[in-house]
Enzyme design. Sequence first.
Site, PDB file in Angstrom:
ATOM      1  N   TYR A   1      13.897  48.048  41.736  1.00 50.36           N
ATOM      2  CA  TYR A   1      12.593  47.414  41.534  1.00 50.36           C
ATOM      3  C   TYR A   1      12.510  46.639  40.228  1.00 50.36           C
ATOM      4  CZ  TYR A   1      10.857  50.013  45.510  1.00 50.36           C
ATOM      5  OH  TYR A   1      10.674  50.505  46.776  1.00 50.36           O
ATOM      6  N   CYS A   2      13.550  45.961  39.885  1.00 50.16           N
ATOM      7  CA  CYS A   2      13.614  45.168  38.657  1.00 50.16           C
ATOM      8  C   CYS A   2      13.477  43.696  39.035  1.00 50.16           C
ATOM      9  CB  CYS A   2      14.953  45.426  37.964  1.00 50.16           C
ATOM     10  SG  CYS A   2      15.253  44.475  36.468  1.00 50.16           S
ATOM     11  N   GLY A   3      12.896  42.910  38.153  1.00 56.78           N
ATOM     12  CA  GLY A   3      12.798  41.477  38.394  1.00 56.78           C
ATOM     13  C   GLY A   3      14.157  40.805  38.475  1.00 56.78           C
ATOM     14  N   LEU A   4      15.194  41.483  38.007  1.00 56.87           N
ATOM     15  CA  LEU A   4      16.557  40.936  38.002  1.00 56.87           C
ATOM     16  C   LEU A   4      17.383  41.431  39.196  1.00 56.87           C
ATOM     17  CD1 LEU A   4      17.182  41.493  34.194  1.00 56.87           C
ATOM     18  CD2 LEU A   4      16.597  39.333  35.323  1.00 56.87           C
ATOM     19  N   THR A   5      16.803  42.261  40.039  1.00 58.32           N
ATOM     20  CA  THR A   5      17.535  42.884  41.140  1.00 58.32           C
ATOM     21  C   THR A   5      18.137  41.858  42.095  1.00 58.32           C
ATOM     22  OG1 THR A   5      16.191  44.885  41.005  1.00 58.32           O
ATOM     23  CG2 THR A   5      17.362  44.496  43.081  1.00 58.32           C
TER      24      THR A   5
END
Length: 169
Positions: free
Chosen positions: A37-41
């Site tokens: 759930y990371c913006g970088l996923t």
Amino acid sequence: MSTGTIYDFQVKDAAGELVSLDKYSGLVVIIVNVASYCGLTNSNYNQLKVLNDKYYSRGLRVAAFPCNQFGFQEPFCEADVGNFVKEKFAFEPDLYGKVLVNGGPLIGGADPLWEFLKKEQGGTLFDAIKWNFTKFLVNRKGKVVARYGPSTDPKSFEDEIERLLEEKQ
């Protein structure tokens, strides 16, 4: 006797089994702390898959370590992480058990492998891992040769991967 390589370490895989990292002997490895759930996923998993698909047969491996230490962005158990990555990205990196990449007084010490990685390739301003998707590049001899921050696209260091794949063991 320590050789100062990742081969000195044993870690738990996603099933909880102890695995020696000497399984990567002779291979080039990207070691990365991951979160669902990371913006970088999306960008990181997509690019790591592209690199893995392109260079796997030449000896590249991706070692993914789920980490819930930053913004609680990896709440899933390892089996769910593996399913998420497989279903969403059609990617199956070498998945390991959840780790603490940084220690703290209330949470305990960082995983020994991650302490080693940070010692071998310090960070900008300080050595602690700053967020999800910090990437370490390891050569065919098990030496950590580079560290890339969370916002560094994996494809941006493709030339370095190719160079390491060309090196003799």
